[in-house]
Write a protein that holds these residues in place. Structure first.
Motif, short mmCIF file in Angstrom:
data_model
loop_
_atom_site.label_atom_id
_atom_site.label_comp_id
_atom_site.label_asym_id
_atom_site.label_seq_id
_atom_site.Cartn_x
_atom_site.Cartn_y
_atom_site.Cartn_z
N THR A 241 0.81 -1.20 -0.04
CA THR A 241 -0.07 0.11 -0.08
C THR A 241 0.84 1.51 0.05
O THR A 241 0.20 2.36 -0.13
N GLY A 242 2.22 1.25 0.07
CA GLY A 242 3.00 2.41 0.16
C GLY A 242 3.22 3.03 -1.26
O GLY A 242 2.76 2.51 -2.34
N GLY A 266 -6.41 -2.35 -6.68
CA GLY A 266 -6.86 -2.85 -5.31
C GLY A 266 -6.65 -1.92 -4.18
O GLY A 266 -6.99 -2.02 -3.16
N ASN A 267 -5.74 -0.57 -4.41
CA ASN A 267 -5.52 0.49 -3.37
C ASN A 267 -6.53 1.50 -3.64
O ASN A 267 -6.35 2.45 -3.04
N TRP A 283 -3.49 10.05 -5.68
CA TRP A 283 -4.46 10.57 -4.94
C TRP A 283 -5.54 9.40 -5.11
O TRP A 283 -5.69 8.30 -5.82
N GLY A 284 -6.67 9.51 -4.38
CA GLY A 284 -7.78 8.69 -4.14
C GLY A 284 -7.97 7.80 -3.05
O GLY A 284 -6.79 7.20 -2.52
N ILE A 285 -9.02 7.51 -2.49
CA ILE A 285 -9.22 6.70 -1.48
C ILE A 285 -10.61 5.76 -1.87
O ILE A 285 -11.30 5.90 -2.71
N ASP A 286 -10.70 4.49 -0.98
CA ASP A 286 -11.81 3.73 -1.17
C ASP A 286 -13.10 4.52 -0.74
O ASP A 286 -13.31 4.95 0.44
N SER A 295 -13.35 0.76 -7.64
CA SER A 295 -12.45 -0.14 -8.51
C SER A 295 -11.85 0.56 -9.66
O SER A 295 -12.20 0.28 -10.71
N PRO A 296 -10.98 1.46 -9.45
CA PRO A 296 -10.28 2.34 -10.74
C PRO A 296 -9.76 1.03 -11.59
O PRO A 296 -8.71 0.90 -11.14
#
Length: 341
Positions: A241-242, A266-267, A283-286, A295-296
């Motif tokens: 996730t880094g 997945g991230n 940029w971006g979060i769930d 699910s980009p």
């Protein structure tokens, strides 16, 4: 692979840029910024369904001039929009006939503005005009490919050469005006679990090819040589996730400055790198709000530097703009390198 019938007239990006600067007094040139790190949500369109402008599992996106093409895989069709997201037209249905699709998965555009769709379930590539008129198709399952053949992605370079990424035998199959050849990519040579691969390919218009390998969660950069081989340049990425890490599927595209954008599915985020793999921003979060992702799955960049993301979970398209724009052609027919992803 069937030899392509059309002859592609190519003008190199270098020549185009030279013409721009020689005639800069007559053109409206925007300020150049290669240090743009901040991206802001500016627009979105689409929802789940089978109506015009709706999607079921959008798997790829491509840009040509001011037109946006989306592979609406679950509806077995291609949808075309203008740059503001207004629906223009659609074509395709489920099946194996001419102009039909069975699990359409990828799209690319050549210098003549022809549209190529990877029809994975039918093991072929279909060619259409810019308005969706069917032109032809050819199989991508030559005898040298084993039964567990998995076409994964396609990419067309500035010379009109079409690359078909084959994840089952680790090769790029290339169709040119002079014939076809196979390029071994040396990806996953030690990994036998290839059935679940979802690899993607993009190029920068200068003979550099980038391949995302989902088994090793990394991007590899190659240069295509004159003797039809891939010369390894560098690689980056791992599982996690880094910054510079990826999870599961990831789509890639390249802007006109050679920066690489990754839809890190997945991230639930977008990552941006320079052409050497150095991390620039993310940029971006769930989430379900604007600017968030579920699910980009696919990504493209237009000539202004706006980033278009097809989200498979939200069944929509989101658009992001940087804090400053790069140089652009005021010509509506100009094509960004990302259009040929």
């Amino acid at each position: 692979m069937m030899k392509r019938s059309s002859n592609v007239i190519v003008i190199s990006i270098i020549i185009i840029l030279a013409i721009i600067f020689q005639n800069s007094s007559n053109l409206n040139i925007y300020a150049v910024s290669s240090k743009n790190k901040n991206y802001t949500f500016i627009d979105e369109w689409g929802s789940s369904g089978n109506g015009n402008g709706q999607f079921i599992r959008p798997t790829d996106i491509a840009i040509d001039s001011n037109k946006i093409y989306v592979v609406d895989s679950g509806n077995s069709r291609i949808q075309e929009f203008n740059s503001n997201g207004k629906f223009i037209t659609k074509w395709g249905s489920h099946g194996n006939g001419n102009g039909q699709f069975n699990n359409a998965s990828a799209i690319s555009i050549d210098p003549e503005h022809h549209i190529y769709v990877l029809d994975s379930g039918n093991y072929r590539i279909e060619e259409f005009s810019s308005n969706g008129t069917y032109i032809g198709n050819w199989e991508i399952t030559p005898s040298v490919i084993p039964e567990r053949f998995h076409p994964s992605d396609i990419y067309i370079d500035n010379d009109g050469n079409l690359y078909s990424l084959q994840t089952s035998n680790n090769t790029l199959q290339t169709d040119t005006s002079e014939g076809s050849f196979l390029i071994p990519t040396a990806i996953n040579n030690t990994n036998n679990e290839k059935d679940n691969l979802s690899s993607n390919i993009a190029g920068d218009g200068f003979n550099n090819v980038y391949v995302f390998d989902s088994n090793y969660h990394q991007i590899q950069k190659f240069t295509v040589t004159t003797n039809n081989t891939l010369n390894f340049i560098t690689k980056w990425g791992s599982y996690g996730t880094g910054n510079g890490q990826f999870k599961d599927h990831a789509d890639i595209t390249v802007d006109t400055l050679g920066n690489i954008y990754v839809a890190d599915t997945g991230n639930h985020r977008i990552q941006k790198f320079n052409n050497e793999g150095k991390f620039i921003t993310k940029w971006g979060i769930d989430g379900t709000s604007t600017g968030e992702f579920q699910s980009p799955y696919a990504i493209a960049v237009d000539i202004l530097g706006n980033v278009y993301v097809a989200d498979m979970g939200k069944n929509n398209i989101q658009v992001f703009a940087g804090t400053s724009h790069r140089s652009v052609l005021p010509d509506s027919n100009a094509i960004s390198s990302s259009a040929r992803k």
